[in-house]
Design an enzyme around this catalytic site. Structure first.
Site, PDB file in Angstrom:
ATOM      1  N   THR A  14       0.824  -1.208   0.000  1.00 11.51           N
ATOM      2  CA  THR A  14       0.000   0.000   0.000  1.00 11.51           C
ATOM      3  C   THR A  14       0.861   1.262   0.000  1.00 11.51           C
ATOM      4  O   THR A  14       1.973   1.258   0.565  1.00 11.51           O
ATOM      5  CB  THR A  14      -0.898   0.007   1.253  1.00 11.51           C
ATOM      6  OG1 THR A  14      -1.467   1.309   1.429  1.00 11.51           O
ATOM      7  CG2 THR A  14      -0.125  -0.334   2.528  1.00 11.51           C
ATOM      8  N   ASP A  15       0.322   2.351  -0.547  1.00 11.51           N
ATOM      9  CA  ASP A  15       1.056   3.621  -0.491  1.00 11.51           C
ATOM     10  C   ASP A  15       1.189   4.131   0.947  1.00 11.51           C
ATOM     11  O   ASP A  15       2.018   4.989   1.239  1.00 11.51           O
ATOM     12  CB  ASP A  15       0.404   4.682  -1.394  1.00 11.51           C
ATOM     13  CG  ASP A  15      -1.048   5.007  -1.055  1.00 11.51           C
ATOM     14  OD1 ASP A  15      -1.580   4.481  -0.050  1.00 11.51           O
ATOM     15  OD2 ASP A  15      -1.662   5.807  -1.809  1.00 11.51           O
ATOM     16  N   GLU A  16       0.374   3.581   1.855  1.00 15.44           N
ATOM     17  CA  GLU A  16       0.414   4.072   3.246  1.00 15.44           C
ATOM     18  C   GLU A  16       1.729   3.740   3.943  1.00 15.44           C
ATOM     19  O   GLU A  16       2.029   4.322   4.981  1.00 15.44           O
ATOM     20  CB  GLU A  16      -0.760   3.505   4.052  1.00 15.44           C
ATOM     21  CG  GLU A  16      -2.081   3.998   3.521  1.00 15.44           C
ATOM     22  CD  GLU A  16      -3.248   3.809   4.483  1.00 15.44           C
ATOM     23  OE1 GLU A  16      -3.015   3.522   5.672  1.00 15.44           O
ATOM     24  OE2 GLU A  16      -4.386   3.959   4.030  1.00 15.44           O
ATOM     25  N   TYR A  38      -1.993  -0.348  11.114  1.00 10.77           N
ATOM     26  CA  TYR A  38      -2.206  -1.072   9.851  1.00 10.77           C
ATOM     27  C   TYR A  38      -1.003  -0.918   8.921  1.00 10.77           C
ATOM     28  O   TYR A  38      -0.423  -1.900   8.453  1.00 10.77           O
ATOM     29  CB  TYR A  38      -3.483  -0.573   9.151  1.00 10.77           C
ATOM     30  CG  TYR A  38      -3.475  -0.823   7.661  1.00 10.77           C
ATOM     31  CD1 TYR A  38      -3.536  -2.118   7.162  1.00 10.77           C
ATOM     32  CD2 TYR A  38      -3.355   0.231   6.751  1.00 10.77           C
ATOM     33  CE1 TYR A  38      -3.484  -2.366   5.795  1.00 10.77           C
ATOM     34  CE2 TYR A  38      -3.305  -0.002   5.389  1.00 10.77           C
ATOM     35  CZ  TYR A  38      -3.369  -1.297   4.913  1.00 10.77           C
ATOM     36  OH  TYR A  38      -3.308  -1.540   3.561  1.00 10.77           O
ATOM     37  N   LYS A  73       1.776  -3.577   7.295  1.00 12.33           N
ATOM     38  CA  LYS A  73       2.036  -3.796   5.862  1.00 12.33           C
ATOM     39  C   LYS A  73       3.528  -3.570   5.554  1.00 12.33           C
ATOM     40  O   LYS A  73       4.129  -4.323   4.788  1.00 12.33           O
ATOM     41  CB  LYS A  73       1.181  -2.864   4.996  1.00 12.33           C
ATOM     42  CG  LYS A  73      -0.295  -3.223   4.941  1.00 12.33           C
ATOM     43  CD  LYS A  73      -0.570  -4.613   4.407  1.00 12.33           C
ATOM     44  CE  LYS A  73      -0.356  -4.744   2.914  1.00 12.33           C
ATOM     45  NZ  LYS A  73      -0.692  -6.133   2.447  1.00 12.33           N
TER      46      LYS A  73
HETATM   47  O1  DAU Z   1      -3.977   4.217   0.436  1.00  9.52           O
HETATM   48  C1  DAU Z   1      -4.231   2.851   0.338  1.00  9.52           C
HETATM   49  C2  DAU Z   1      -5.067   2.445   1.518  1.00  9.52           C
HETATM   50  O2  DAU Z   1      -6.349   3.020   1.327  1.00  9.52           O
HETATM   51  C3  DAU Z   1      -5.166   0.946   1.723  1.00  9.52           C
HETATM   52  O3  DAU Z   1      -3.902   0.420   2.018  1.00  9.52           O
HETATM   53  C4  DAU Z   1      -6.126   0.639   2.875  1.00  9.52           C
HETATM   54  O4  DAU Z   1      -6.283  -0.743   3.034  1.00  9.52           O
HETATM   55  C5  DAU Z   1      -7.459   1.283   2.590  1.00  9.52           C
HETATM   56  O5  DAU Z   1      -8.326   1.064   3.680  1.00  9.52           O
HETATM   57  C6  DAU Z   1      -7.287   2.771   2.340  1.00  9.52           C
HETATM   58  O6  DAU Z   1      -6.921   3.459   3.557  1.00  9.52           O
HETATM   59  P1  DAU Z   1      -7.624   4.808   4.009  1.00  9.52           P
HETATM   60  O7  DAU Z   1      -7.503   4.932   5.467  1.00  9.52           O
HETATM   61  O8  DAU Z   1      -7.171   5.960   3.185  1.00  9.52           O
HETATM   62  O9  DAU Z   1      -9.137   4.451   3.557  1.00  9.52           O
HETATM   63  P2  DAU Z   1     -10.557   4.758   4.201  1.00  9.52           P
HETATM   64  O10 DAU Z   1     -11.571   4.395   3.165  1.00  9.52           O
HETATM   65  O11 DAU Z   1     -10.708   4.145   5.550  1.00  9.52           O
HETATM   66  O12 DAU Z   1     -10.548   6.329   4.383  1.00  9.52           O
HETATM   67  C7  DAU Z   1     -10.352   7.203   3.276  1.00  9.52           C
HETATM   68  C8  DAU Z   1     -10.379   8.621   3.810  1.00  9.52           C
HETATM   69  O13 DAU Z   1     -11.710   8.909   4.262  1.00  9.52           O
HETATM   70  C9  DAU Z   1      -9.483   8.828   5.013  1.00  9.52           C
HETATM   71  O14 DAU Z   1      -8.911  10.123   4.955  1.00  9.52           O
HETATM   72  C10 DAU Z   1     -10.432   8.742   6.198  1.00  9.52           C
HETATM   73  C11 DAU Z   1     -11.740   9.281   5.641  1.00  9.52           C
HETATM   74  N1  DAU Z   1     -12.961   8.701   6.244  1.00  9.52           N
HETATM   75  C12 DAU Z   1     -13.087   7.356   6.244  1.00  9.52           C
HETATM   76  C13 DAU Z   1     -14.202   6.749   6.815  1.00  9.52           C
HETATM   77  C14 DAU Z   1     -14.345   5.246   6.850  1.00  9.52           C
HETATM   78  C15 DAU Z   1     -13.958   9.525   6.761  1.00  9.52           C
HETATM   79  O15 DAU Z   1     -13.848  10.767   6.735  1.00  9.52           O
HETATM   80  N2  DAU Z   1     -15.058   8.936   7.338  1.00  9.52           N
HETATM   81  C16 DAU Z   1     -15.213   7.586   7.393  1.00  9.52           C
HETATM   82  O16 DAU Z   1     -16.237   7.121   7.947  1.00  9.52           O
END
Ligand code: DAU
Length: 335
Positions: free
Chosen positions: A123-125, A147, A151
């Site tokens: 992942t880019d993270e 997380y 990774k």
């Molecule tokens: O960048 C790659 C990564 O992207 C992957 O390695 C991860 O497995 C994947 O979960 C994802 O990580 P993020 O933390 O960026 O994804 P997430 O969909 O959880 O959140 C995207 C953005 O949205 C992040 O800035 C947090 C925000 N968010 C997320 C959720 C679930 C909100 O504002 N509200 C929310 O309820």
């Protein structure tokens, strides 16, 4: 060519299986999946009868199961992972077990089997957050969440197997992925399904964080290109080139579902929230002949439509274990 795909009933893994079966007429795919909460048999139901496909239920951390699954395998693509940042904040044990220990067990078995290629999906993270510019593959690892630290541990373990034992390891680092079949805890499927149900859209902090979005099929095609054409020892960034703020995504979801703006709810920010991810994908484009094909506008519209038309896929998920996590996660963030 016999590919062991781990986590193939999950989101990106199942897209990979479809892309590989489409592109490679003579391929054999073995899908090893533990079927934890984010896996779904429906994601691979349409290939279940394909004679080139077989399924084994099991844990990548279980050496016995992995040794069995590895029989006759020439290529490994490791998609199996705990992947939700918020869950890792509540507790990282499962992340360390699967993403680090599981990777170790898999590398050990791949080495014993003498596979031609081992691909670690990352992942880019692992690079951390970047204020300006974009991460290249040589950027130092600086993961921020439990997380992403797990990774990064998996990446390092895999490369250690190359350095020490000559296992031909390739690592891909993907950006935020969206599309059909994604478990509705991640931003896009969560907000789309909540909007369709008239439930709140919980925006963390001010919604100004930036992610680079790529469609699941484009991500899968990038991983396949790296598996087939990548050079062992190398990392390839797989990103969509679609940088958007979380607020932009929220507005789009509301517009495309026709839901009310009143659903937007600002909640406490995620602990240790990374502000921005951006990937330089020129190496993958140059060396693998790969590029993302699906425009974000089209991909997002198709994804919203898919969730509208496939309530039977996600409605059963949004109860039970999911509900428990949801309440624990979001009750703690309410302002
Ligand atoms: O960048 C790659 C990564 O992207 C992957 O390695 C991860 O497995 C994947 O979960 C994802 O990580 P993020 O933390 O960026 O994804 P997430 O969909 O959880 O959140 C995207 C953005 O949205 C992040 O800035 C947090 C925000 N968010 C997320 C959720 C679930 C909100 O504002 N509200 C929310 O309820």
């Amino acid at each position: 060519m016999r590919i062991l795909v781990t986590g193939g009933a999950g989101f990106i893994g199942s897209h990979f299986i479809h892309v590989a079966l489409e592109q490679l007429p003579d391929v054999e795919i073995v899908n090893l999946d533990l079927m934890t909460y984010a896996a779904n048999p429906a994601n691979v139901a349409d290939v279940a009868d394909d004679p080139r496909y077989s399924f084994i239920q099991g844990d990548i951390g279980d050496a016995e199961v992995v040794a069995k699954a590895m029989q006759g395998v020439t290529h490994v693509a490791n998609f199996a992972a705990e992947s939700h940042v918020d869950r890792s904040i509540h507790g990282a044990r499962d992340f360390i077990m699967t993403d680090v220990l599981g990777t170790y067990v898999l590398c050990q078995a791949a080495k014993a089997a003498g596979v031609e290629r081992y691909l670690q999906v990352s992942t880019d993270e692992v690079y951390g957050s970047i204020d300006e510019g974009a991460f290249t593959e040589t950027h130092p690892l600086n993961p921020s969440s439990p997380y992403s630290a797990s990774k990064a541990g998996g990446d390092l373990q895999a490369f250690a197997y190359m350095h020490t034992f000559g296992l031909p390891v390739i690592v891909t680092r993907g950006s935020n992925t969206y599309g059909p079949n994604q478990y509705p805890e991640k931003l896009i499927p969560l907000f789309v399904t909540n909007a369709l149900d008239g439930e709140k859209l919980p925006v963390y902090g001010d919604g100004g964080q930036i992610r680079d979005w790529i469609h699941g099929r484009d991500h899968a095609a990038g991983v396949l290109a790296a598996l087939l054409k990548g050079t062992p020892g190398e990392v390839y960034n797989i990103g969509g080139g679609n940088e958007r703020t979380n607020m932009w995504i929220t507005e789009q979801v509301l517009e495309q579902t026709g839901a009310s703006r009143d659903l937007i709810t600002y909640v406490e920010d995620r602990l240790g929230h990374d502000v921005r991810y951006a990937l330089d994908t020129s190496k993958a484009q140059r060396e693998l002949g790969w590029k993302p094909e699906i425009s974000f506008d089209q991909g997002l519209a198709d994804t919203v439509k898919w969730y509208q038309e496939n309530r039977a896929w996600w409605e059963p998920i949004k109860s039970g274990e999911y509900r428990e996590f949801y309440e624990q996660q979001y009750a703690s963030l309410e302002k």
